[in-house]
Write an enzyme that holds these catalytic residues in place. Structure first.
Site, PDB file in Angstrom:
ATOM      1  N   ASP A  53       0.826  -1.215   0.000  1.00 44.64           N
ATOM      2  CA  ASP A  53       0.000   0.000   0.000  1.00 44.64           C
ATOM      3  C   ASP A  53       0.856   1.260   0.000  1.00 44.64           C
ATOM      4  OD1 ASP A  53      -2.068  -1.859   0.263  1.00 44.64           O
ATOM      5  OD2 ASP A  53      -2.126  -1.644   2.434  1.00 44.64           O
ATOM      6  N   GLU A 236     -11.070  -1.499  -4.909  1.00 45.38           N
ATOM      7  CA  GLU A 236     -10.481  -0.870  -3.736  1.00 45.38           C
ATOM      8  C   GLU A 236      -9.305   0.009  -4.138  1.00 45.38           C
ATOM      9  OE1 GLU A 236      -9.438  -4.151  -1.216  1.00 45.38           O
ATOM     10  OE2 GLU A 236      -7.640  -4.632  -2.353  1.00 45.38           O
TER      11      GLU A 236
END
Length: 361
Positions: A53, A236
């Site tokens: 991430d 997402e």
């Protein structure tokens, strides 16, 4: 007369042969590598570090990185995209409460003189991950490494008059469009007792960086063939990417723990259009997928090179094809196509030399 490594030059004195040869060699190097215009580009190879991430925010001459860290959030600062520097923890999750566990995918933004960290968290450590909501921290001043105030949970539901009705939400990211601030994120239609629940992309208006001021609107669901077909259909990690007058949302789809994780794209059809209306967005993809050697590419962020001439994508990939979340972080340039959309190409394999971003020292 020559003797003892010296050349006698009459009344001029003597010169040491070794020193003379050294001077000649230096002169030759200057001519070959300087006057000829020859230069060797500095290079790097992927992956650039362990982790997942990846988030980068570019401000001035520095890049600011943000990551989850041992029950909290850490930040680093570097003049380079290829070297993220040393992370320093700036916030610890509370011992109890809605945001005491599972700190996921923090993002650092600088808005109107303050730094804001947007993140996801839950009230129960470990899985099933059914309690995740989105929150925000605000810096006391302009120092990103200073103290942060917990501004609480952001509203991510369907009834703005009932703060307790916020729905499961992760990967929240703010962006500005025509003077209005918005939030986009990944969420569930309804809270569930299983984390094997489809995820969608939502948008809402913000009245300020810590307040969502409207009910959410669903922008995207995993419906296309390239978004479905695995264990669980997901949308997402949405990130806004702007170029000239065009606005894109680049997001992750398929399963983050599997090798087919990839990127999709939403494009705002008209630069003047209302981003809160789903019909104003056009979907395409996949725009970035894994290869035979690079697996599960996704959850990206973007930056320009230090001199502003190049565009770069920062993303993570799986270390193996086996299911799981063992990942590393990669970096590579991309360019813009004639229609104004980004072209990310294919992920560069580990060990393949890439020129460092232009202007990186």
């Amino acid at each position: 007369m020559i003797g003892s490594n010296k050349i006698l030059l009459g009344n001029a004195g003597s010169v040491n042969v070794s020193n003379l040869l050294r001077a000649i060699a230096v002169t030759i190097l200057v001519i070959v590598f300087g006057c000829s215009g020859f230069s060797q580009e500095a290079t790097f190879t992927n992956p650039i570090r362990d982790g997942a991430d990846p988030w980068v925010f570019q401000k001035g001459e520095n890049y600011y990185y943000c990551a989850s860290s041992a029950g909290g959030i850490a930040i680093s600062r570097s003049a380079k995209l290829t070297d993220h520097g040393t992370f320093q923890k700036v916030w610890d999750a509370p011992d109890q409460g809605w945001n005491s566990a599972n700190i996921w995918a923090p993002e650092l933004h600088f808005i109107d003189g303050h730094w804001y960290i947007y993140y996801a968290a839950g009230k129960k450590k470990g899985g099933p991950f059914i309690h995740q909501k989105s929150g925000v921290l605000k810096s006391e001043g302009e120092d990103p490494f200073g103290s942060y105030e917990d501004m609480g949970m952001l509203y991510t539901g369907d009834d703005i008059t009932d703060p307790e009705s916020a729905k499961w939400a992760i990967d929240l990211s703010p962006f500005e469009h025509k003077g209005q601030l918005y939030a986009i994120w990944s969420g569930w239609e309804e809270d569930s007792d299983t984390d094997r629940t489809p995820q969608h992309l939502y948008i809402a208006r913000m009245s300020d960086p810590v307040t969502i001021s409207s009910n959410r609107v669903k922008l995207s669901s995993p419906e296309e063939k390239w978004e479905t077909g695995g264990e669980l259909d997901l949308n997402e990690g949405p990130q806004v990417l702007k170029q000239k007058k065009q606005t894109f949302i680049i997001y992750s789809t398929r399963e983050s723990w599997l090798k087919d994780y990839r990127l999709g794209q939403l494009r705002l059809k008209d630069p003047e259009a209302d981003p809160m209306l789903p019909e104003n967005w056009e979907k395409s993809g996949p725009v970035f997928s894994g290869s035979a050697k690079v697996h599960g590419v996704g959850h990206c962020s973007f930056a320009k090179s230090p001199d502003g001439s190049e565009h770069w994508i920062l993303y993570h990939s799986k270390k193996t094809t086996e299911p799981g979340w063992d990942r590393d972080i990669r970096l590579q340039p991309f360019h813009w196509q004639e229609d104004g959309s980004p072209f990310f190409g294919t992920p560069k394999s580990a060990g393949v030399p890439l020129n460092v971003p232009s202007g990186e020292k």
